[in-house]
Design a protein around this motif. Sequence first.
Motif, mmCIF file in Angstrom:
data_model
loop_
_atom_site.group_PDB
_atom_site.id
_atom_site.type_symbol
_atom_site.label_atom_id
_atom_site.label_comp_id
_atom_site.label_asym_id
_atom_site.label_seq_id
_atom_site.Cartn_x
_atom_site.Cartn_y
_atom_site.Cartn_z
ATOM 1 N N ALA A 99 43.956 85.160 -164.203
ATOM 2 C CA ALA A 99 44.567 84.173 -163.572
ATOM 3 C C ALA A 99 45.757 84.851 -162.692
ATOM 4 C CB ALA A 99 45.568 83.617 -164.758
ATOM 5 N N ALA A 100 46.197 85.939 -162.851
ATOM 6 C CA ALA A 100 47.128 86.588 -162.016
ATOM 7 C C ALA A 100 46.374 86.929 -160.669
ATOM 8 C CB ALA A 100 47.772 87.686 -162.750
ATOM 9 N N THR A 101 45.050 87.668 -160.735
ATOM 10 C CA THR A 101 44.373 87.704 -159.807
ATOM 11 C C THR A 101 43.926 86.606 -158.831
ATOM 12 O OG1 THR A 101 43.451 89.860 -160.722
ATOM 13 C CG2 THR A 101 42.043 88.844 -158.832
ATOM 14 N N SER A 102 43.571 85.621 -159.543
ATOM 15 C CA SER A 102 43.380 84.230 -159.024
ATOM 16 C C SER A 102 44.270 83.795 -158.355
ATOM 17 C CB SER A 102 42.845 83.254 -160.134
ATOM 18 O OG SER A 102 41.605 83.575 -160.569
ATOM 19 N N ALA A 103 45.607 83.678 -158.729
ATOM 20 C CA ALA A 103 46.807 83.432 -158.068
ATOM 21 C C ALA A 103 46.963 84.176 -156.857
ATOM 22 C CB ALA A 103 48.086 83.576 -158.821
ATOM 23 N N VAL A 104 46.829 85.578 -156.732
ATOM 24 C CA VAL A 104 46.925 86.573 -155.535
ATOM 25 C C VAL A 104 45.900 85.851 -154.498
ATOM 26 C CG1 VAL A 104 46.637 88.620 -154.749
ATOM 27 C CG2 VAL A 104 48.060 88.169 -156.809
ATOM 28 N N PRO A 132 54.754 83.651 -160.979
ATOM 29 C CA PRO A 132 53.790 83.272 -162.053
ATOM 30 C C PRO A 132 53.278 81.804 -161.865
ATOM 31 C CG PRO A 132 56.022 83.294 -163.068
ATOM 32 C CD PRO A 132 56.257 83.742 -161.675
ATOM 33 N N PRO A 133 51.768 81.837 -162.102
ATOM 34 C CA PRO A 133 51.300 80.439 -162.007
ATOM 35 C C PRO A 133 51.828 79.416 -163.173
ATOM 36 C CG PRO A 133 49.721 82.032 -162.124
ATOM 37 C CD PRO A 133 50.902 82.713 -162.445
ATOM 38 N N GLN A 134 51.834 77.943 -162.753
ATOM 39 C CA GLN A 134 52.255 77.137 -163.672
ATOM 40 C C GLN A 134 51.239 77.286 -164.624
ATOM 41 O OE1 GLN A 134 52.551 73.384 -161.508
ATOM 42 N NE2 GLN A 134 54.967 73.645 -161.781
ATOM 43 N N VAL A 135 51.729 76.871 -166.021
ATOM 44 C CA VAL A 135 50.600 77.014 -167.164
ATOM 45 C C VAL A 135 50.665 75.372 -167.647
ATOM 46 C CG1 VAL A 135 50.237 77.329 -169.505
ATOM 47 C CG2 VAL A 135 50.886 79.108 -167.902
ATOM 48 N N LEU A 136 49.555 74.599 -167.457
ATOM 49 C CA LEU A 136 49.412 73.311 -167.806
ATOM 50 C C LEU A 136 48.612 73.016 -169.314
ATOM 51 C CD1 LEU A 136 50.343 73.069 -164.871
ATOM 52 C CD2 LEU A 136 48.932 71.022 -164.732
ATOM 53 N N VAL A 137 49.182 72.339 -170.107
ATOM 54 C CA VAL A 137 48.454 72.286 -171.314
ATOM 55 C C VAL A 137 47.674 71.009 -171.582
ATOM 56 C CG1 VAL A 137 49.041 72.637 -173.914
ATOM 57 C CG2 VAL A 137 50.308 73.888 -172.134
ATOM 58 N N SER A 138 46.568 71.062 -172.059
ATOM 59 C CA SER A 138 45.645 69.779 -172.553
ATOM 60 C C SER A 138 46.168 69.169 -173.805
ATOM 61 C CB SER A 138 44.230 70.496 -172.568
ATOM 62 O OG SER A 138 43.393 69.376 -173.041
ATOM 63 N N GLY A 139 46.246 67.952 -173.793
ATOM 64 C CA GLY A 139 46.617 67.215 -174.998
ATOM 65 C C GLY A 139 45.640 66.085 -175.261
ATOM 66 N N PHE A 140 44.897 65.932 -176.465
ATOM 67 C CA PHE A 140 44.062 64.686 -176.688
ATOM 68 C C PHE A 140 44.659 64.308 -177.848
ATOM 69 C CE2 PHE A 140 41.493 66.989 -173.592
ATOM 70 C CZ PHE A 140 41.005 66.015 -172.807
ATOM 71 N N GLY A 141 45.490 64.484 -178.451
ATOM 72 C CA GLY A 141 46.000 63.894 -179.694
ATOM 73 C C GLY A 141 47.516 64.576 -179.681
ATOM 74 N N PRO A 142 48.332 63.722 -180.855
ATOM 75 C CA PRO A 142 49.698 63.865 -180.965
ATOM 76 C C PRO A 142 50.465 65.459 -180.863
ATOM 77 C CG PRO A 142 49.184 61.847 -182.052
ATOM 78 C CD PRO A 142 47.763 62.867 -181.789
#
Length: 321
Positions: free
Chosen positions: A87-92, A164-174
């Motif tokens: 992810a760090a390389t992708s962000a660069v 640093p990139p943002q970290v977005l978190v998936s959520g399909f339940g409570p």
Amino acid sequence: MTRYGYFLSTEEYGPHELVEQAVLAEEAGFEALWISDHFHPWNDEQGQSPFVWSVIGALARATSLEVTTAVTCPTVRIHPAVVAQAAATSAVMLEGRFRLGVGSGEALNEHVTGQVWPSVEVRLEMLEEAVAVIRRLWEGDVVNHRGRHYTVDTARIYTLPERPPQVLVSGFGPQATDLASRIGDGYVTTSVDTDLLSRFKAGAGGRPAPIGGKVAWAPTREEGVQHAHRLWSTSGLPGELAQVLPSPRHFEQAAQLVTPEQTAATVVAGPRVEDHVAFLRERAEAGFDEVFVAPMGPYAREMIRAYGREVLPAVRGSVGR
């Protein structure tokens, strides 16, 4: 103001097609890219599964759009220290236009190394620790970590983006949504569930909440439904099956329970601009501030161009590009 992006489906299209679609999407006026991260497709009919980090490298040279993984599982198949480096390389390479979308994963992709597939509670616990490890490594220091699920031994990432990139978190339940609210820089979903969205926003107001979905553009609605059912009837499986079935063969067996009529009742298919505008508006009006759309079937180029000419201008209320 809602942002409209294009969803690159690594399960259905090969790497060259994905890069071509990304270029066309930018030309058509899409504002960002999502890309799925799979080891297997959901079924053999979809037929693809390129390594996402290689494709992202190509996207960095081919477009100027932001890229978000939707989503990477940094817990079982790939150690979080390796995901942190990728992810760090992708962000660069993307000059900061990269967000790491993460989730607790599916057995379909994660069982391939032979490890036991954990319960949902353990998977979420692993995800929380993995995100903490990733963020520590992005600080650029030497990291030693002895956690419940992961060990990191004197590791340091040298190639880092300015931020640093943002970290977005998936959520399909409570439970997953609460985790996204607690540790995420944003929330990722493909379900128009306003209760879960409100649950996230109650604890994380102001953070981005993108949603992705699929449409079956085709010359007729009937043909679009046929492609959607042939390729994506697995999307109609209920409950936790998508998280626990281990192979495309098992998904194909389970998807026999999904009828063409059920697919037709839930999918946006065909060439009617009004249907596609309604698809996007429903998600924007539900409160999602970013809406990403992927094609199902062989008409990706036609879909992208039609969205650029008619659908995106209509949903934005502006003149076509």
